[in-house]
Write a protein that holds these residues in place. Sequence first.
Motif, mmCIF file in Angstrom:
data_model
loop_
_atom_site.group_PDB
_atom_site.id
_atom_site.type_symbol
_atom_site.label_atom_id
_atom_site.label_comp_id
_atom_site.label_asym_id
_atom_site.label_seq_id
_atom_site.Cartn_x
_atom_site.Cartn_y
_atom_site.Cartn_z
ATOM 1 N N ILE A 29 0.844 -1.206 0.000
ATOM 2 C CA ILE A 29 0.000 0.000 0.000
ATOM 3 C C ILE A 29 0.871 1.245 0.000
ATOM 4 C CG2 ILE A 29 -1.693 1.343 1.316
ATOM 5 C CD1 ILE A 29 -2.767 -1.333 2.397
ATOM 6 N N LEU A 30 1.904 1.268 0.825
ATOM 7 C CA LEU A 30 2.758 2.456 0.954
ATOM 8 C C LEU A 30 3.615 2.674 -0.284
ATOM 9 C CD1 LEU A 30 3.793 2.006 4.684
ATOM 10 C CD2 LEU A 30 2.320 3.792 3.754
ATOM 11 N N ALA A 31 3.866 1.608 -1.047
ATOM 12 C CA ALA A 31 4.579 1.789 -2.310
ATOM 13 C C ALA A 31 3.748 2.613 -3.276
ATOM 14 C CB ALA A 31 4.922 0.429 -2.915
ATOM 15 N N ALA A 32 2.415 2.459 -3.162
ATOM 16 C CA ALA A 32 1.519 3.227 -4.027
ATOM 17 C C ALA A 32 1.156 4.576 -3.411
ATOM 18 C CB ALA A 32 0.252 2.424 -4.305
ATOM 19 N N ILE A 33 0.971 4.615 -2.105
ATOM 20 C CA ILE A 33 0.600 5.849 -1.393
ATOM 21 C C ILE A 33 1.577 5.988 -0.228
ATOM 22 C CG2 ILE A 33 -1.292 7.153 -0.338
ATOM 23 C CD1 ILE A 33 -3.222 5.101 -1.552
ATOM 24 N N PRO A 34 2.752 6.593 -0.421
ATOM 25 C CA PRO A 34 3.852 6.509 0.534
ATOM 26 C C PRO A 34 3.549 7.023 1.934
ATOM 27 C CG PRO A 34 4.633 7.319 -1.571
ATOM 28 C CD PRO A 34 3.138 7.283 -1.656
ATOM 29 N N GLU A 35 2.748 8.024 2.090
ATOM 30 C CA GLU A 35 2.563 8.622 3.414
ATOM 31 C C GLU A 35 1.148 8.429 3.935
ATOM 32 O OE1 GLU A 35 5.167 9.929 5.174
ATOM 33 O OE2 GLU A 35 6.317 9.119 3.494
ATOM 34 N N GLN A 36 0.547 7.301 3.652
ATOM 35 C CA GLN A 36 -0.812 7.043 4.127
ATOM 36 C C GLN A 36 -0.765 6.757 5.629
ATOM 37 O OE1 GLN A 36 -3.247 4.746 5.264
ATOM 38 N NE2 GLN A 36 -4.669 6.415 4.803
ATOM 39 N N PRO A 37 -1.313 7.650 6.478
ATOM 40 C CA PRO A 37 -1.061 7.543 7.926
ATOM 41 C C PRO A 37 -1.646 6.292 8.573
ATOM 42 C CG PRO A 37 -2.684 9.259 7.453
ATOM 43 C CD PRO A 37 -2.117 8.837 6.137
ATOM 44 N N ASP A 38 -2.845 5.869 8.177
ATOM 45 C CA ASP A 38 -3.426 4.674 8.794
ATOM 46 C C ASP A 38 -2.574 3.442 8.505
ATOM 47 O OD1 ASP A 38 -5.950 5.681 9.986
ATOM 48 O OD2 ASP A 38 -6.358 6.245 7.920
ATOM 49 N N ASP A 58 9.756 4.092 14.156
ATOM 50 C CA ASP A 58 9.911 4.976 12.994
ATOM 51 C C ASP A 58 8.596 5.141 12.236
ATOM 52 O OD1 ASP A 58 11.663 6.345 10.866
ATOM 53 O OD2 ASP A 58 10.677 4.742 9.724
ATOM 54 N N ARG A 59 7.857 4.040 12.007
ATOM 55 C CA ARG A 59 6.593 4.132 11.246
ATOM 56 C C ARG A 59 5.528 4.880 12.033
ATOM 57 N NH1 ARG A 59 10.271 1.725 9.166
ATOM 58 N NH2 ARG A 59 10.134 0.554 7.203
ATOM 59 N N LEU A 60 5.483 4.669 13.348
ATOM 60 C CA LEU A 60 4.511 5.404 14.158
ATOM 61 C C LEU A 60 4.823 6.898 14.162
ATOM 62 C CD1 LEU A 60 4.170 2.939 17.190
ATOM 63 C CD2 LEU A 60 2.488 3.341 15.392
ATOM 64 N N GLU A 61 6.101 7.237 14.234
ATOM 65 C CA GLU A 61 6.482 8.647 14.194
ATOM 66 C C GLU A 61 6.169 9.255 12.830
ATOM 67 O OE1 GLU A 61 10.550 8.304 15.314
ATOM 68 O OE2 GLU A 61 10.146 8.482 17.472
ATOM 69 N N ARG A 62 6.360 8.493 11.770
ATOM 70 C CA ARG A 62 6.021 8.997 10.434
ATOM 71 C C ARG A 62 4.523 9.213 10.295
ATOM 72 N NH1 ARG A 62 8.876 5.114 6.211
ATOM 73 N NH2 ARG A 62 7.333 6.136 4.831
ATOM 74 N N ALA A 63 3.735 8.302 10.875
ATOM 75 C CA ALA A 63 2.284 8.485 10.840
ATOM 76 C C ALA A 63 1.887 9.770 11.541
ATOM 77 C CB ALA A 63 1.587 7.284 11.481
ATOM 78 N N LEU A 64 2.539 10.073 12.651
ATOM 79 C CA LEU A 64 2.231 11.292 13.404
ATOM 80 C C LEU A 64 2.747 12.537 12.701
ATOM 81 C CD1 LEU A 64 2.940 9.927 16.976
ATOM 82 C CD2 LEU A 64 0.746 10.804 16.134
ATOM 83 N N ALA A 65 3.826 12.403 11.931
ATOM 84 C CA ALA A 65 4.307 13.546 11.167
ATOM 85 C C ALA A 65 3.295 13.943 10.103
ATOM 86 C CB ALA A 65 5.652 13.209 10.525
ATOM 87 N N PRO A 68 -0.630 14.841 12.888
ATOM 88 C CA PRO A 68 -0.248 15.087 14.283
ATOM 89 C C PRO A 68 -1.370 14.846 15.284
ATOM 90 C CG PRO A 68 0.518 16.855 12.843
ATOM 91 C CD PRO A 68 -0.417 16.015 12.036
ATOM 92 N N ASP A 69 -2.618 14.874 14.822
ATOM 93 C CA ASP A 69 -3.745 14.671 15.738
ATOM 94 C C ASP A 69 -4.245 13.228 15.719
ATOM 95 O OD1 ASP A 69 -4.785 14.651 13.198
ATOM 96 O OD2 ASP A 69 -6.478 15.975 13.631
ATOM 97 N N PHE A 70 -3.371 12.292 15.402
ATOM 98 C CA PHE A 70 -3.717 10.874 15.304
ATOM 99 C C PHE A 70 -3.625 10.283 16.718
ATOM 100 C CE2 PHE A 70 -2.925 7.048 12.212
ATOM 101 C CZ PHE A 70 -3.921 6.338 12.846
ATOM 102 N N ALA A 71 -4.726 10.298 17.454
ATOM 103 C CA ALA A 71 -4.711 9.918 18.876
ATOM 104 C C ALA A 71 -4.265 8.480 19.082
ATOM 105 C CB ALA A 71 -6.094 10.140 19.482
#
Length: 666
Positions: A29-38, A58-65, A68-71
């Motif tokens: 999925i991320l290869a197609a949509i690199p910064e998909q937070p979920d 690292d992946r959790l921090e990238r999701a929050l980047a 940022p409001d991803f509780a």
Amino acid sequence: MTLNEAFGLAFSHYRAGRTGDAVAVCRAILAAIPEQPDTLHLLGLALLAAGDVAAAADRLERALAVRPDFAEALGNLGILRQDHGRPAAALVLHGRALALRDWSGGRINRGNARRALGDHEGAEADYARAMALGPDEPMPANSLGTLLREKGQVGRAVALHRRAAVLAPGMADAWRDLGHALREGGLLTAAAAAYGRSYRLDPARTEMMSYRLFSLQAVCDWTGYDALCRETAAIIDGDRGVALPLGTLSIELTAEQQLRSARLFSERLVRAAHAPPYHPPPAGPRGRLRIGYFSADFHEHATAYLAAELFELHDRDRFEILAFSFGPDDGSPMRRRLVQAFDRFHDIRNAGVDRVAALVAEEGVDILVDLKGYTKQSRLDLLSRRLAPVQATYLGYPGTTGCEVLDYVVGDRFVTPPEHQAHFTERLVVMPDSYQINDRRRPLDGRVPTRAECGLPEDAVVFCAFNTTYKITPSMFGIWMRLLARLPGSVLWLFEANPEAAGNLRREAAARGIDPARLVFAPKRPLPDHLARYRIADLGLDSFPYTGHTTTSDALWVGMPVVTLMGGTFASRVAAGLLSAAGVPELITTSPTAYEELALRLALDPAARNALRRRLEETRLTVPLFDSRRFTRHLERAYGTMWAIHTSGAPPRGFLVPPLPPGAAP
């Protein structure tokens, strides 16, 4: 396949435990949509489940980047930080998550971080709020119950754990924690039932069976005892799980089995596997070694009764003596005495791990000495982070801890002879006389009661066995009952630890053909009165395989001879070492038959018993066992050798402490 379908597939793999498949789909999925937070969030969870902590973070921090409001990502990153030894960072993350959304899981997470940092009031507030937000959820009640049990509010803790178990009858942890609270409250039979329920729900948690056995031993309920002992041995021998180390001391296992049990318990349940090791700064040059004693027993407790004079007698020209206390302050005279005995006394009950580590570093502790081992309120998890350059275990636990970060165990030629090194992860420090320190200020002025006042016969032999009830085994009790049968009119005087044990022992006596009235139970009394009772007994009968420690030295201090059976483990050799250091080695036996025959022979020979009593009384202040000053100088020699080995750059190694000449201990 749509994004939602692909994400659903990845999530189903993750929920089913197929972490590799979940990782693969997330990466596609991320290869197609690199910064998909979920997807970054789910990939982080899957990587964490696979054991790749750095990549997960690292992946959790990238999701929050990205969001940022991803509780949920904040909460899960907080859990990761908490589990890997960074509670302060976790607290910040959980706070950010709760600012976005107030939910019970988030409150529990922040409560856990606050608890780890020593903020018990804040943790209690978070757990209470979690209960209000999720009244039908078991975790808030269970978390609050555990905290209250640690704070000594056992009644409230039991009620909360019962609530959690009712809300989730299949939740093994709720039944485990209910067992802990019931045991703390003295409801031992109920505790055993709760542990049994937990074990049935989750048979992989084999330590629950050990807790159940230990609770049953404490009330002398021997129903299924042999089967439980065999199962414990099979678990250890087959590497099938964890057994409670303290419980292994009171059943007939080998020293090798005790080592395997302790090592596995340490690796799985004690060592903060994910916590970064703490590296204390190098010690600067100073004139005195700094010794830090860690214990929960700096109050009215058997360990304090033994060791108080040690702390007072340390040579202050060569040593600074520090206390790190994580037990209660009972306001007793003993507590006040101990506070005065140390150069500095630190109460760390409410301090988090990081604060304790910083405090030990601030104090510049050279040698840290744990006085608890695996006994009640143990905190070996603190020492597992290597808080001091040299770490040792002493006095509180008669066996190996299995902890690789504990460098030394202090013993003697009886309990830890050099040839037993293979049964310890620690290096053996062999003291010349006895490993046990004794306080010469033990009271001798208690009022001696009459036998009638204690419910004892005036003109018959009184056997005395004041060891705690979990040390009493069916086989040893059988020997005691045979002694009563062979000596009509004699009685067995036991310590009344709890009413359930008294009832069960009376039933066991009857089953062996002995009138239950011939078992007399002594209630708990203040130390001077308790010690005075030994004066009216005729002969002490030791337990096995967990022999008497403080109980035996108490008896010898007052003058009562004790017959012991020496085995092959530390715990089964303690009383033998004490008897030798007290100058009465003839009271040591090496087989059950010899034990029974020696006890009978002395019971039938009042002159021999009286001679032993006179010898103990006359040599009380000269035998090595009670020469506290000589012992302290020997222990200081041991500390000096430990430090010399450390500063030489060599790894810890076992050694014998050379004895001082008689009368050479100023």
